[in-house]
Motif scaffolding. Structure first.
Motif, PDB file in Angstrom:
ATOM      1  N   UNK A 198       0.818  -1.214   0.000  1.00  9.16           N
ATOM      2  CA  UNK A 198       0.000   0.000   0.000  1.00  9.16           C
ATOM      3  C   UNK A 198       0.853   1.265   0.000  1.00  9.16           C
ATOM      4  N   UNK A 199       2.114   1.134   0.407  1.00 11.67           N
ATOM      5  CA  UNK A 199       3.056   2.258   0.344  1.00 11.67           C
ATOM      6  C   UNK A 199       3.695   2.386  -1.039  1.00 11.67           C
ATOM      7  N   UNK A 200       3.350   1.475  -1.948  1.00 13.51           N
ATOM      8  CA  UNK A 200       3.885   1.536  -3.299  1.00 13.51           C
ATOM      9  C   UNK A 200       5.142   0.722  -3.524  1.00 13.51           C
ATOM     10  N   UNK A 201       5.515  -0.117  -2.562  1.00 13.58           N
ATOM     11  CA  UNK A 201       6.700  -0.958  -2.711  1.00 13.58           C
ATOM     12  C   UNK A 201       6.388  -2.168  -3.600  1.00 13.58           C
ATOM     13  N   UNK A 202       7.406  -2.705  -4.248  1.00 14.24           N
ATOM     14  CA  UNK A 202       7.298  -4.001  -4.899  1.00 14.24           C
ATOM     15  C   UNK A 202       7.574  -5.056  -3.830  1.00 14.24           C
ATOM     16  N   UNK A 203       6.642  -5.960  -3.623  1.00  8.41           N
ATOM     17  CA  UNK A 203       6.758  -6.936  -2.545  1.00  8.41           C
ATOM     18  C   UNK A 203       6.642  -8.344  -3.117  1.00  8.41           C
ATOM     19  N   UNK A 204       7.620  -9.165  -2.794  1.00  9.17           N
ATOM     20  CA  UNK A 204       7.578 -10.584  -3.131  1.00  9.17           C
ATOM     21  C   UNK A 204       7.329 -11.378  -1.846  1.00  9.17           C
ATOM     22  N   UNK A 205       6.597 -12.468  -1.957  1.00 10.92           N
ATOM     23  CA  UNK A 205       6.283 -13.315  -0.814  1.00 10.92           C
ATOM     24  C   UNK A 205       6.934 -14.685  -0.995  1.00 10.92           C
ATOM     25  N   UNK A 206       7.457 -15.212   0.119  1.00  8.37           N
ATOM     26  CA  UNK A 206       8.065 -16.542   0.092  1.00  8.37           C
ATOM     27  C   UNK A 206       7.806 -17.225   1.427  1.00  8.37           C
ATOM     28  N   UNK A 207       7.929 -18.541   1.414  1.00  8.65           N
ATOM     29  CA  UNK A 207       7.684 -19.304   2.638  1.00  8.65           C
ATOM     30  C   UNK A 207       8.499 -20.579   2.608  1.00  8.65           C
ATOM     31  N   UNK A 208       9.201 -20.868   3.699  1.00  8.67           N
ATOM     32  CA  UNK A 208       9.804 -22.185   3.837  1.00  8.67           C
ATOM     33  C   UNK A 208       8.639 -23.158   3.986  1.00  8.67           C
ATOM     34  N   UNK A 220      -8.115 -13.141  -5.234  1.00 11.92           N
ATOM     35  CA  UNK A 220      -9.476 -12.675  -4.955  1.00 11.92           C
ATOM     36  C   UNK A 220      -9.515 -11.183  -4.653  1.00 11.92           C
ATOM     37  N   UNK A 221      -8.409 -10.661  -4.080  1.00 12.72           N
ATOM     38  CA  UNK A 221      -8.358  -9.251  -3.684  1.00 12.72           C
ATOM     39  C   UNK A 221      -7.509  -8.415  -4.637  1.00 12.72           C
ATOM     40  N   UNK A 222      -7.217  -8.974  -5.809  1.00 15.05           N
ATOM     41  CA  UNK A 222      -6.505  -8.249  -6.878  1.00 15.05           C
ATOM     42  C   UNK A 222      -5.103  -7.807  -6.480  1.00 15.05           C
ATOM     43  N   UNK A 223      -4.453  -8.610  -5.647  1.00 13.28           N
ATOM     44  CA  UNK A 223      -3.041  -8.387  -5.341  1.00 13.28           C
ATOM     45  C   UNK A 223      -2.202  -9.339  -6.192  1.00 13.28           C
ATOM     46  N   UNK A 224      -0.916  -9.033  -6.411  1.00 12.73           N
ATOM     47  CA  UNK A 224      -0.040 -10.005  -7.085  1.00 12.73           C
ATOM     48  C   UNK A 224      -0.129 -11.351  -6.378  1.00 12.73           C
ATOM     49  N   UNK A 225      -0.336 -12.419  -7.154  1.00  7.97           N
ATOM     50  CA  UNK A 225      -0.770 -13.678  -6.537  1.00  7.97           C
ATOM     51  C   UNK A 225       0.230 -14.819  -6.696  1.00  7.97           C
ATOM     52  N   UNK A 226       1.514 -14.493  -6.705  1.00 12.18           N
ATOM     53  CA  UNK A 226       2.545 -15.530  -6.691  1.00 12.18           C
ATOM     54  C   UNK A 226       3.172 -15.586  -5.301  1.00 12.18           C
ATOM     55  N   UNK A 227       3.278 -16.786  -4.756  1.00  9.82           N
ATOM     56  CA  UNK A 227       3.954 -17.010  -3.479  1.00  9.82           C
ATOM     57  C   UNK A 227       5.057 -18.027  -3.733  1.00  9.82           C
ATOM     58  N   UNK A 228       6.273 -17.708  -3.350  1.00  9.07           N
ATOM     59  CA  UNK A 228       7.402 -18.598  -3.604  1.00  9.07           C
ATOM     60  C   UNK A 228       7.550 -19.606  -2.465  1.00  9.07           C
ATOM     61  N   UNK A 229       7.769 -20.853  -2.825  1.00  2.51           N
ATOM     62  CA  UNK A 229       7.957 -21.919  -1.845  1.00  2.51           C
ATOM     63  C   UNK A 229       9.427 -22.301  -1.805  1.00  2.51           C
ATOM     64  N   UNK A 230      10.007 -22.203  -0.621  1.00  2.00           N
ATOM     65  CA  UNK A 230      11.385 -22.614  -0.388  1.00  2.00           C
ATOM     66  C   UNK A 230      11.365 -24.015   0.209  1.00  2.00           C
ATOM     67  N   UNK A 231      12.130 -24.925  -0.370  1.00  2.00           N
ATOM     68  CA  UNK A 231      12.118 -26.306   0.087  1.00  2.00           C
ATOM     69  C   UNK A 231      12.646 -26.416   1.515  1.00  2.00           C
ATOM     70  N   UNK A 232      12.196 -27.453   2.209  1.00  2.00           N
ATOM     71  CA  UNK A 232      12.592 -27.700   3.594  1.00  2.00           C
ATOM     72  C   UNK A 232      13.944 -28.411   3.587  1.00  2.00           C
ATOM     73  N   UNK A 233      15.011 -27.608   3.455  1.00  2.00           N
ATOM     74  CA  UNK A 233      16.367 -28.129   3.295  1.00  2.00           C
ATOM     75  C   UNK A 233      17.289 -27.459   4.315  1.00  2.00           C
ATOM     76  N   UNK A 234      18.555 -27.904   4.333  1.00  2.00           N
ATOM     77  CA  UNK A 234      19.536 -27.338   5.237  1.00  2.00           C
ATOM     78  C   UNK A 234      20.002 -25.958   4.805  1.00  2.00           C
TER      79      UNK A 234
END
Length: 318
Positions: free
Chosen positions: A42-52, A95-109
């Motif tokens: 909402x502040x105008x930043x480019x935001x990427x999402x990721x999750x282990x 559904x809320x018109x936000x960028x809809x890619x979420x990156x998945x990080x594998x459960x690794x060391x």
């Protein structure tokens, strides 16, 4: 020096153009970062999402993989899998018109996880990374009587501690929820005080339900509970209950049947830290540095715990 009316976390991110918000501990941790990520959007930043991820990503098609141990998850990814928090979040975002890619990080060391983070940072020219823990076990330095479930959290910390360039910060939300896993929140407070003395604590702020981001977070948690009804997130359900103003044993899923919850306003607070300062206080980070598998991380922590004298729990006075 930051002025009181400008929170240090947002001051640190003010000059960043492209920001990665990443869930540190697997499962639904990325949801714990959603209010912050939305605020930055909402502040105008480019935001990427990721999750282990705890999701079964091994069988994803080749075009989902952007680097080893790093996959792009969209609303239509693996529709047959009932448990897939990253896909569920991608669906809510769409559904809320936000960028809809979420990156998945594998459960690794640590070593392959660091490589995956590097690939993600280079792909999007990331200026800042905010690592998010739903809970407080990311704040445990290793000699506490109870650590909670630190393997994924501290593997993520170690992975990012070895990457120079972007601003690297950590936020924790859900104070008190890890008591179920044996964490002494008196020791959590002692650790936060030590991080303050070291100059690594950036303060705290709440997620009110009356804010746009607070309301959207509540909606996202309800959506996730509906689409993952057999295994909803206890952590984010507790945080959402706190954001709504509930208190005490506020039950919201059969998964906590027989347990007494202590939902309280502190669960709706973000505590913010410099990642380097947090990493420096972890007593076993060097022991997990050269791991390639998550079970190696677990074994290294267990070996350290067998050698260290544990600090007893600290009781918070009534």
């Amino acid at each position: 020096m930051t002025m009181l009316h400008a929170h240090p976390l947002f001051s640190r991110l003010e000059s960043a153009r492209s920001i990665l918000v990443a869930g540190a501990g697997g499962g639904f941790d990325i949801y714990a970062g959603l209010p912050l990520a939305l605020s930055l959007l909402h502040l105008g930043k480019e935001v990427q999402l990721a999750n282990l991820t705890f999701s079964a990503i091994e069988g994803l098609p080749p075009d989902a993989w952007v680097a080893p141990d790093l996959a792009e998850i969209t609303p239509g990814t693996a529709p047959h899998q009932p448990y897939f928090p990253e896909r569920t979040l991608a669906q809510w975002l769409a559904l809320h018109d936000y960028p809809s890619t979420v990156h998945a990080l594998a459960q690794v060391g640590v070593q392959p996880l660091r490589a995956a983070y590097r690939a993600l940072i280079e792909r999007y020219d990331i200026d800042a990374v905010v690592l998010v823990d739903g809970g407080t076990d990311i704040l445990m330095r290793g000699d506490e009587a109870g650590l909670g479930t630190p393997e994924e959290d501290l593997a993520s910390v170690a992975a990012l501690a070895g990457i120079e360039g972007p601003e690297r910060l950590v936020v924790s939300i859900g104070f008190g929820v890890d008591a179920y896993h044996g964490v002494s929140h008196g020791l959590v407070l002692e650790n936060i005080a030590a991080l303050e003395r070291a100059g690594a604590y950036l303060g705290a702020f709440s997620v009110p339900r009356t804010t746009r981001e607070g309301a959207l977070f509540l909606d996202a948690v309800v959506h996730a509970q509906h689409h993952t009804s057999a295994r909803p997130s206890i952590v984010n359900g507790s945080i959402a209950a706190a954001v709504r103003g509930e208190f005490g044993d506020a039950q919201f899923t059969s998964r906590t049947k027989g347990s007494e919850l202590f939902v309280n306003p502190l669960m709706a607070l973000y505590f913010a830290f410099e990642l380097d300062g947090l990493a420096e206080r972890c007593l076993y980070l060097d022991r997990i540095e050269h791991t390639y598998l998550m079970r190696q991380v677990s074994s290294a922590i267990e070996a350290f715990r067998d050698e260290v004298r544990q600090r007893p729990p600290i009781r918070i006075p009534h």
